[in-house]
Scaffold this active site. Sequence first.
Site, mmCIF file in Angstrom:
data_model
loop_
_atom_site.group_PDB
_atom_site.id
_atom_site.type_symbol
_atom_site.label_atom_id
_atom_site.label_comp_id
_atom_site.label_asym_id
_atom_site.label_seq_id
_atom_site.Cartn_x
_atom_site.Cartn_y
_atom_site.Cartn_z
ATOM 1 N N PRO A 10 -23.028 6.800 -7.886
ATOM 2 C CA PRO A 10 -23.246 7.964 -8.747
ATOM 3 C C PRO A 10 -23.643 9.229 -7.995
ATOM 4 C CG PRO A 10 -25.045 6.383 -8.978
ATOM 5 C CD PRO A 10 -23.956 5.702 -8.202
ATOM 6 N N ASN A 11 -23.082 10.317 -8.477
ATOM 7 C CA ASN A 11 -23.358 11.688 -8.002
ATOM 8 C C ASN A 11 -22.768 12.000 -6.632
ATOM 9 O OD1 ASN A 11 -25.016 12.424 -10.315
ATOM 10 N ND2 ASN A 11 -26.494 10.966 -9.512
ATOM 11 N N ARG A 18 -23.733 19.225 -4.091
ATOM 12 C CA ARG A 18 -24.995 18.657 -4.565
ATOM 13 C C ARG A 18 -26.076 18.780 -3.477
ATOM 14 N NH1 ARG A 18 -26.091 12.161 -4.528
ATOM 15 N NH2 ARG A 18 -28.122 12.260 -5.523
ATOM 16 N N TYR A 23 -27.812 16.732 1.555
ATOM 17 C CA TYR A 23 -26.577 15.958 1.763
ATOM 18 C C TYR A 23 -25.479 16.705 2.525
ATOM 19 C CZ TYR A 23 -28.802 12.978 -1.738
ATOM 20 O OH TYR A 23 -29.695 12.180 -2.399
ATOM 21 N N ASN A 72 -22.303 3.045 -0.396
ATOM 22 C CA ASN A 72 -23.409 3.948 -0.706
ATOM 23 C C ASN A 72 -23.581 3.875 -2.218
ATOM 24 O OD1 ASN A 72 -25.280 5.921 -1.158
ATOM 25 N ND2 ASN A 72 -24.314 7.452 0.165
ATOM 26 N N ALA A 75 -28.255 6.194 -6.345
ATOM 27 C CA ALA A 75 -29.525 5.832 -6.997
ATOM 28 C C ALA A 75 -29.552 4.376 -7.479
ATOM 29 C CB ALA A 75 -29.790 6.775 -8.157
ATOM 30 N N GLU A 96 -24.781 -1.378 3.735
ATOM 31 C CA GLU A 96 -25.420 -0.366 2.883
ATOM 32 C C GLU A 96 -25.572 0.918 3.685
ATOM 33 O OE1 GLU A 96 -29.308 -1.572 1.481
ATOM 34 O OE2 GLU A 96 -29.858 0.487 0.933
ATOM 35 N N HIS A 98 -26.685 5.200 3.597
ATOM 36 C CA HIS A 98 -27.246 6.386 2.947
ATOM 37 C C HIS A 98 -27.077 7.570 3.876
ATOM 38 C CE1 HIS A 98 -28.869 3.892 -0.165
ATOM 39 N NE2 HIS A 98 -29.316 3.083 0.779
ATOM 40 N N ILE A 99 -26.732 8.694 3.290
ATOM 41 C CA ILE A 99 -26.551 9.919 4.059
ATOM 42 C C ILE A 99 -27.911 10.421 4.549
ATOM 43 C CG2 ILE A 99 -25.817 12.338 3.876
ATOM 44 C CD1 ILE A 99 -23.853 11.228 1.618
ATOM 45 N N SER A 100 -28.865 10.443 3.633
ATOM 46 C CA SER A 100 -30.217 10.904 3.973
ATOM 47 C C SER A 100 -31.051 9.732 4.465
ATOM 48 C CB SER A 100 -30.869 11.533 2.732
ATOM 49 O OG SER A 100 -31.024 10.559 1.711
ATOM 50 N N ARG A 105 -38.162 10.297 2.240
ATOM 51 C CA ARG A 105 -38.099 10.990 0.952
ATOM 52 C C ARG A 105 -39.090 10.383 -0.049
ATOM 53 N NH1 ARG A 105 -32.084 11.572 -0.799
ATOM 54 N NH2 ARG A 105 -33.049 13.121 -2.180
ATOM 55 N N ARG A 109 -37.506 5.992 -3.458
ATOM 56 C CA ARG A 109 -36.279 5.714 -2.685
ATOM 57 C C ARG A 109 -36.537 4.740 -1.532
ATOM 58 N NH1 ARG A 109 -32.778 9.792 -4.583
ATOM 59 N NH2 ARG A 109 -33.934 11.635 -5.179
HETATM 60 C C1 DQA Z 1 -28.378 8.382 -1.166
HETATM 61 C C2 DQA Z 1 -29.906 8.273 -1.311
HETATM 62 C C3 DQA Z 1 -30.267 7.852 -2.726
HETATM 63 O O1 DQA Z 1 -31.686 7.760 -2.841
HETATM 64 C C4 DQA Z 1 -29.775 8.870 -3.716
HETATM 65 O O2 DQA Z 1 -30.049 8.445 -5.031
HETATM 66 C C5 DQA Z 1 -28.328 9.185 -3.558
HETATM 67 C C6 DQA Z 1 -27.791 9.326 -2.195
HETATM 68 C C7 DQA Z 1 -27.973 8.920 0.225
HETATM 69 O O3 DQA Z 1 -26.808 8.759 0.557
HETATM 70 O O4 DQA Z 1 -28.792 9.478 0.942
HETATM 71 O O5 DQA Z 1 -27.616 9.429 -4.514
HETATM 72 O O6 DQA Z 1 -27.808 7.102 -1.325
#
Ligand code: DQA
Length: 141
Positions: A10-11, A18, A23, A72, A75, A96, A98-100, A105, A109
């Site tokens: 999502p997102n 975004r 990101y 990825n 959330a 798994e 994650h970009i961040s 954070r 998370r």
């Molecule tokens: C994320 C980190 C998640 O906490 C967040 O909800 C995302 C992006 C990342 O790629 O850093 O949507 O997965």
Amino acid sequence: MKKILIINGPNLNLLGRREPGVYGSRSFEDYYKELCTQYSSVELSYFQSNHEGALIDKLHEVGFDVDGIILNAGAFTHTSVALHDAIRAINAPVVEVHISNVHQREEFRHHSFISAACRGVICGFGLDSYRLALEALLHES
Ligand code: DQA
């Protein structure tokens, strides 16, 4: 040819627009094009959905055929027992991503429901996290 699927949750369809401070300002489609060129000897594919069930359906659909999955889960990482179970249910190794750096954070998370079911975790390297995950999968398979 190795088959690797990248799944974004999502997102992540809004990457580039975004929260660019977190990101980055590059769209995933743009990055993915570059990755495909750089790894032309790999059969890469890409799927994105904002829906948990669609992500689970995709894992079921490809999880017995591909050589690896880069996920990825956005959330859903922090909420989804169902994704954990889906990853456990399939044969393909899942990395798994994650970009961040989620550990720098908000506290919500810091916990991942999917890490324990995954082959490994890469986070905090921006979009390069996907390439690092790809390298890890190619190195192993
Ligand atoms: C994320 C980190 C998640 O906490 C967040 O909800 C995302 C992006 C990342 O790629 O850093 O949507 O997965």
